[in-house]
Design a protein around this motif. Structure first.
Motif, PDB file in Angstrom:
ATOM      1  N   PHE A 123     -68.355 -51.874  14.608  1.00  0.00           N
ATOM      2  CA  PHE A 123     -68.177 -52.929  15.604  1.00  0.00           C
ATOM      3  C   PHE A 123     -69.317 -53.947  15.588  1.00  0.00           C
ATOM      4  O   PHE A 123     -69.613 -54.579  16.604  1.00  0.00           O
ATOM      5  CB  PHE A 123     -68.039 -52.314  16.998  1.00  0.00           C
ATOM      6  N   LEU A 128     -70.656 -50.941  22.978  1.00  0.00           N
ATOM      7  CA  LEU A 128     -69.290 -50.445  23.144  1.00  0.00           C
ATOM      8  C   LEU A 128     -68.696 -50.845  24.491  1.00  0.00           C
ATOM      9  O   LEU A 128     -67.498 -51.109  24.589  1.00  0.00           O
ATOM     10  CB  LEU A 128     -69.262 -48.925  22.990  1.00  0.00           C
ATOM     11  N   VAL A 131     -67.232 -54.165  23.964  1.00  0.00           N
ATOM     12  CA  VAL A 131     -66.057 -54.101  23.096  1.00  0.00           C
ATOM     13  C   VAL A 131     -64.840 -53.601  23.869  1.00  0.00           C
ATOM     14  O   VAL A 131     -63.745 -54.168  23.778  1.00  0.00           O
ATOM     15  CB  VAL A 131     -66.338 -53.186  21.884  1.00  0.00           C
ATOM     16  N   LEU A 132     -65.032 -52.544  24.651  1.00  0.00           N
ATOM     17  CA  LEU A 132     -63.917 -51.962  25.401  1.00  0.00           C
ATOM     18  C   LEU A 132     -63.436 -52.906  26.495  1.00  0.00           C
ATOM     19  O   LEU A 132     -62.224 -53.034  26.727  1.00  0.00           O
ATOM     20  CB  LEU A 132     -64.335 -50.620  25.996  1.00  0.00           C
ATOM     21  N   ARG A 135     -61.316 -55.652  24.985  1.00  0.00           N
ATOM     22  CA  ARG A 135     -59.976 -55.187  24.628  1.00  0.00           C
ATOM     23  C   ARG A 135     -59.102 -55.060  25.872  1.00  0.00           C
ATOM     24  O   ARG A 135     -57.932 -55.456  25.862  1.00  0.00           O
ATOM     25  CB  ARG A 135     -60.080 -53.836  23.920  1.00  0.00           C
ATOM     26  N   GLN A 186     -59.892 -51.070  14.343  1.00  0.00           N
ATOM     27  CA  GLN A 186     -60.816 -51.179  15.467  1.00  0.00           C
ATOM     28  C   GLN A 186     -60.074 -51.156  16.800  1.00  0.00           C
ATOM     29  O   GLN A 186     -60.543 -50.553  17.767  1.00  0.00           O
ATOM     30  CB  GLN A 186     -61.634 -52.468  15.340  1.00  0.00           C
ATOM     31  N   THR A 190     -60.726 -48.486  19.791  1.00  0.00           N
ATOM     32  CA  THR A 190     -61.148 -48.856  21.145  1.00  0.00           C
ATOM     33  C   THR A 190     -60.312 -48.133  22.193  1.00  0.00           C
ATOM     34  O   THR A 190     -60.835 -47.699  23.225  1.00  0.00           O
ATOM     35  CB  THR A 190     -61.046 -50.377  21.374  1.00  0.00           C
ATOM     36  N   ASP A 194     -62.034 -45.673  24.840  1.00  0.00           N
ATOM     37  CA  ASP A 194     -61.870 -45.966  26.261  1.00  0.00           C
ATOM     38  C   ASP A 194     -61.257 -44.775  26.991  1.00  0.00           C
ATOM     39  O   ASP A 194     -61.689 -44.396  28.091  1.00  0.00           O
ATOM     40  CB  ASP A 194     -60.992 -47.203  26.432  1.00  0.00           C
TER      41      ASP A 194
END
Length: 406
Positions: A123, A128, A131-132, A135, A186, A190, A194
């Motif tokens: 990533f 993270l 990133v989560l 999304r 990816q 995720t 999550d």
């Protein structure tokens, strides 16, 4: 030109390929309505084994490596539902898209993910949490658009620019396809991350980095993201002699995965010489968790005394000793292999895999599930503190072999 663009778009929208081996000889694909839900088969195996382990010993730690799509319902299983219930008779009983399969999460103490910080699907060292959240926000936006009749793919599809030079056009197409596959992988990861974190479970990482600076960055990112890391330089099997002083070394007693700050996976022990030398090398380290095979050099089974020796760090405190247990593949060098076995005999040996002596197994086979149950029982009898289910993602091979679209 328009036909060519449409063809490219269709290819780019397809998921990453998982079919690495040839189908069995004389294979005839079943009609789509007869294709099993391969993800459900794999999920059921993990749940069944994990439930047995937790019932027998509630403190037994259960990890799963790979199989991200088993944790959250994706488009593949939505399509399977539509195919097997075209009239929508059981529509209200179906889990919605992106639902978490909580019976699976319930039996897991954590998941092991490869390449969160190093490798082609990393990533890019983004936190993270960010990133989560990105999304989740995008999915909310896509859901709102869908209600308005706008159907945008979950991963953006880039188009062009294209060239009049066929070689250049092919190169650009391949670049776009790789970029699309990376984004799709990816996305699936995720959802798994999550789901597992939202349920209070843990994430462990295996990182194979190009250079020391990348390894150091992986450790730094993992601690930032509350991930338990193992990072090494270079690719290849997890068979190296461990460092005596791991990153984040500590003198704490570790009895659960949640409390571990580092770990050491050693899946092949050939380089250590004798079993005694292997056990001694691992015992002389201070890792919070050590992951090993049940057999040295795949032939000489560890015994209770070996496991007991590994359960203590060199500093003295207790730590976890976890056994690796492949589910979706069988190996002709493992303890259970019998003379005369080949593809189709027994029936759960479905196809040869790429590696020598490696076979794709039928996770729906009762005979294979029975063998796996004995395997796990033996692991617990030896006194291991937990198990890591490996080779879980072979359902992707079956899905590509038998696509729902025929």
């Amino acid at each position: 030109m328009m036909k060519r663009l449409i063809a490219v778009m269709v290819l780019l929208c397809a998921g990453p390929s998982a079919l690495a081996v040839e189908p069995p000889r004389d294979f005839v694909p079943p009609p789509p309505s007869m294709i099993p839900n391969f993800r459900e088969q794999s999920r059921d195996v993990v749940i069944e084994l994990g439930t047995y382990a937790k019932k027998r010993n509630p403190a037994f730690q259960v990890l799963m490596r790979g199989g991200s799509e088993l944790l959250v319902k994706g488009e593949q299983e939505m399509d399977w539902d539509d195919l097997h219930d075209p009239t929508g008779t059981n529509f209200m009983k179906r889990l919605p898209l992106r639902s978490v399969f909580r019976p699976l999460v319930k039996v897991l103490d954590g998941i092991v993910m490869d390449g969160l910080y190093c490798g082609p699907y990393a990533f890019d060292n983004k936190p993270l949490d960010e990133v989560l959240k990105a999304r989740r926000d995008l999915d909310l936006e896509l859901d709102a658009e869908k209600k308005r009749g706008i159907h945008r793919p979950p991963v953006a599809v880039e188009m062009g620019p294209f060239s009049n030079d066929p070689a250049e056009e092919l190169r650009k197409y391949n670049d776009l396809k790789q970029k699309q596959a990376r984004a799709e992988i990816q996305r699936r990861e995720t959802y798994a991350l999550d789901a597992i974190r939202s349920e209070g479970r843990n994430v462990l990482a295996i990182e194979m980095c190009d250079k020391p600076a990348d390894r150091d960055a992986a450790y730094k990112g993992a601690i930032r993201d509350r991930v338990t890391p193992f990072a090494k330089i270079g690719t290849g099997p997890l068979d190296e002699t461990p460092r005596a002083h791991p990153a984040f070394e500590n003198a704490k007693e570790i009895l659960t995965v949640a409390n571990a700050r580092n770990w050491l996976p050693v899946l092949r022990s050939d380089r250590f010489g004798t079993k005694g030398k292997f056990v001694e090398a691992i015992a002389e380290t201070n890792y919070d968790i050590v992951l090993v095979d049940v057999a040295h050099r795949s032939a000489e089974l560890l015994v209770k005394a070996d496991i007991s020796r590994l359960k203590f760090k060199k500093l003295g405190p207790r730590r976890l000793v976890i056994a690796v247990m492949p589910l979706g593949r069988a190996y002709d060098w493992r303890w259970y292999w019998q003379k005369g076995w080949e593809v189709g005999n027994p029936a759960f040996l479905y196809a040869l895999d790429e590696g020598p002596g490696t076979y794709i197994t039928d996770m729906g086979s009762g005979e294979w599930r029975g063998l796996l149950g004995k395997y796990l029982g033996g692991i617990m009898d030896l006194g291991f503190d937990g198990v890591m289910f490996d080779d879980v993602g072979t359902y992707q091979w079956f899905e590509e072999l038998m696509p729902l679209g025929g």
